[in-house]
Design a protein around this motif. Structure first.
Motif, mmCIF file in Angstrom:
data_model
loop_
_atom_site.group_PDB
_atom_site.id
_atom_site.type_symbol
_atom_site.label_atom_id
_atom_site.label_comp_id
_atom_site.label_asym_id
_atom_site.label_seq_id
_atom_site.Cartn_x
_atom_site.Cartn_y
_atom_site.Cartn_z
ATOM 1 N N ILE A 1 7.694 -5.268 -7.597
ATOM 2 C CA ILE A 1 6.316 -5.749 -7.539
ATOM 3 C C ILE A 1 5.760 -5.628 -6.133
ATOM 4 O O ILE A 1 4.610 -5.207 -5.927
ATOM 5 N N LYS A 2 6.577 -5.969 -5.146
ATOM 6 C CA LYS A 2 6.118 -5.862 -3.756
ATOM 7 C C LYS A 2 5.769 -4.418 -3.400
ATOM 8 O O LYS A 2 4.742 -4.150 -2.762
ATOM 9 N N LEU A 3 6.609 -3.483 -3.823
ATOM 10 C CA LEU A 3 6.366 -2.064 -3.519
ATOM 11 C C LEU A 3 5.176 -1.522 -4.310
ATOM 12 O O LEU A 3 4.347 -0.785 -3.777
ATOM 13 N N LEU A 4 5.085 -1.885 -5.575
ATOM 14 C CA LEU A 4 3.982 -1.395 -6.408
ATOM 15 C C LEU A 4 2.630 -1.887 -5.901
ATOM 16 O O LEU A 4 1.636 -1.148 -5.933
ATOM 17 N N PRO B 1 -4.321 -0.554 -13.547
ATOM 18 C CA PRO B 1 -4.545 0.899 -13.737
ATOM 19 C C PRO B 1 -4.339 1.685 -12.443
ATOM 20 O O PRO B 1 -3.851 2.813 -12.470
ATOM 21 N N LYS B 2 -4.707 1.097 -11.309
ATOM 22 C CA LYS B 2 -4.576 1.799 -10.033
ATOM 23 C C LYS B 2 -3.124 2.155 -9.743
ATOM 24 O O LYS B 2 -2.823 3.249 -9.260
ATOM 25 N N ILE B 3 -2.204 1.247 -10.060
ATOM 26 C CA ILE B 3 -0.785 1.483 -9.818
ATOM 27 C C ILE B 3 -0.265 2.581 -10.736
ATOM 28 O O ILE B 3 0.476 3.474 -10.309
ATOM 29 N N ILE C 1 1.537 0.336 -3.089
ATOM 30 C CA ILE C 1 1.938 1.716 -3.377
ATOM 31 C C ILE C 1 1.122 2.747 -2.594
ATOM 32 O O ILE C 1 1.621 3.821 -2.255
ATOM 33 N N GLU C 2 -0.111 2.430 -2.249
ATOM 34 C CA GLU C 2 -0.958 3.403 -1.554
ATOM 35 C C GLU C 2 -0.562 3.593 -0.096
ATOM 36 O O GLU C 2 -0.954 4.583 0.528
ATOM 37 N N THR C 3 0.221 2.664 0.453
ATOM 38 C CA THR C 3 0.594 2.763 1.871
ATOM 39 C C THR C 3 2.099 2.904 2.081
ATOM 40 O O THR C 3 2.573 2.758 3.198
ATOM 41 N N LEU C 4 2.840 3.190 1.018
ATOM 42 C CA LEU C 4 4.292 3.281 1.146
ATOM 43 C C LEU C 4 4.716 4.524 1.927
ATOM 44 O O LEU C 4 4.141 5.600 1.760
ATOM 45 N N ARG C 5 5.757 4.354 2.744
ATOM 46 C CA ARG C 5 6.390 5.494 3.408
ATOM 47 C C ARG C 5 7.318 6.189 2.413
ATOM 48 O O ARG C 5 7.652 5.637 1.365
#
Length: 438
Positions: free
Chosen positions: A151-154, A297-299, A157-161
């Motif tokens: 959940i934290k990563l999702l 929906p964005k995820i 998600i738009e800024t994940l390395r």
């Protein structure tokens, strides 16, 4: 002396202070009388006998892993897991090697856990119907940890390395693989039994306190089951002033997060046996985050962008959403197999509970004994030798799967020397030569 220790004299000088700190650590806080007087209501001494499972097939699974830093910020990970059988058939093994532009103990834990679950799925295929599968660790903690991480990563998600995306990939695969394990176990009527030898949960302690208020102060009970204790410390502090002394002690014990189930049992119980089985629940705040995140929906759209590069797409979210009921509520209990031994936490995945998702279970409750639970306890008792050999099959699996630094270094040296014949090398950091293996 070449290997003289420059600090041993300082260790000697600290013996007195360490003795005092150890006394403080071992001394229990004041346990409310209302809990100690009712010990016979929740501690059961009539232990199931090992003969109940004398002809039951079983397997035990454990895993190990290590990683080493690579120049440039990445790491090389090795995870392995094994299943041993009481029938004496050849163990099942799996080993995973991964190179990721990301250094993270979380990634190592995810890779090891995934390797264990994949071995468990294979093991179910090799066990006859009605068997027991012992797994080292805690099912409840795994579900909690996997979902909290996902959940934290999702949500970000738009800024994940790139390394974090790899961690997300492994975490989502962990969840789907756990679902698949439970489905396969159900199809073959195999009882999954998780065994944790060093639990730090507060589930049983909290339930005992909730049950007291449910009987003697229903208004306080309804309030407690509605809130997350951590987020309402001030309100509970004010509430406490209106209660009698014993009930104030119960609130103090509820809020003392460093006083765990193990402490409570060791402080009160002086005989072998086990706690009345319970069905735990996840915190409502986490459940709400899980359900909310899986619906965004964005995820889902963003996951599809990673399909070609990382194998992530919206189908994995849809699968989790559709099959989440298979992540059923475990039946959980603590057991002491020797008077002076620390309790083991035992969780069974009951096939009759399939469809009762832990995600939808909002209140912890005590529950009745089931055949699977009784068989699991009898199996644990049968496999017990002493404090070290708490279960002969799980200890054997641990000894086979544990990855020592020397073995890890041997693997690395072999890989590096072989890769050099192909014009490649493992770009280890300088710390490696100083023992820099995690």
């Amino acid at each position: 002396m070449k290997n003289a220790d420059w600090f041993f004299d300082l260790v000697v000088n600290n013996v007195g202070s360490i003795a005092e700190e150890l006394r403080k650590y071992q001394s229990s806080i004041s346990i409310p009388w209302v809990i100690t007087k009712d010990v016979n209501k929740w501690w059961i001494k009539d232990f199931p006998h090992g003969d109940l499972v004398h002809d039951t097939a079983l397997a035990a699974i454990d895993g190990g892993g290590r990683f080493v830093d690579l120049t440039g910020g990445g790491a090389l990970y090795i995870a392995r897991a094994i299943a041993v059988f009481n029938s004496g058939i050849k163990p099942l093994r799996k080993l995973t090697i991964d190179i990721v532009n990301h250094r993270s103990k979380k990634y190592m834990d995810a890779l090891r856990s995934l390797t264990e679950i994949l071995v468990a799925i294979d093991t179910v295929e090799h066990l006859p119907k009605g068997s027991i599968l012992l797994i080292d660790g805690s099912y409840y903690v795994y579900v909690l940890k996997y979902f909290a991480c996902a959940i934290k990563l999702l949500k970000n998600i738009e800024t994940l390395r790139s390394g974090e995306i790899r961690l997300l990939e492994k975490t989502l695969k962990l969840i789907t693989s756990l679902i698949n394990l439970i489905k396969k176990a159900r199809d073959k009527d195999i009882t999954l039994c998780y065994v944790s030898k060093d639990s730090s949960l507060n589930l049983f302690k909290e339930l005992l306190i909730l049950e007291y208020f449910k009987e003697f102060n229903p208004k306080i009970y309804e309030l407690l089951v509605q809130i997350d204790y951590k987020q309402h410390l001030d309100a509970l502090a004010k509430l406490k002033s209106s209660l009698d002394i014993e009930q104030q002690k119960l609130i103090d014990l509820l809020l003392e997060e460093d006083y765990h189930d193990i402490h409570l049992i060791m402080s009160i119980v002086d005989d072998i046996g086990y706690t009345k089985p319970m069905k735990p629940s996840l915190r409502k705040a986490l459940v709400n985050r899980i359900l909310d995140t899986l619906e965004k929906p964005k995820i889902v759209y963003k996951l599809d962008e990673y399909k070609s590069k990382h194998g992530l797409d919206s189908s994995i979210i849809e699968y989790i959403r559709r099959e989440m009921d298979y992540l059923t509520i475990p039946i959980l209990s603590y057991t002491k197999l020797s008077i002076n031994d620390n309790p083991l936490m035992v969780e069974t995945i009951e096939l009759t509970n399939i469809g009762q998702s832990i995600i939808n279970h909002t209140k912890p409750t005590f529950t009745e004994h089931t055949n699977g639970f009784i068989k699991a306890l009898a199996t644990i008792k049968k496999g017990y030798v002493n404090n070290r050999y708490y279960n002969i099959w799980l200890v054997q699996a641990h000894e086979y799967s544990h990855l020592t630094k020397n073995t890890f270094r041997y693997y690395l040296n072999y890989l590096d020397s072989t890769l050099r014949t192909r014009g490649l090398r493992i770009p280890l950091t300088r710390k490696y030569s100083l023992g820099g293996i995690h």
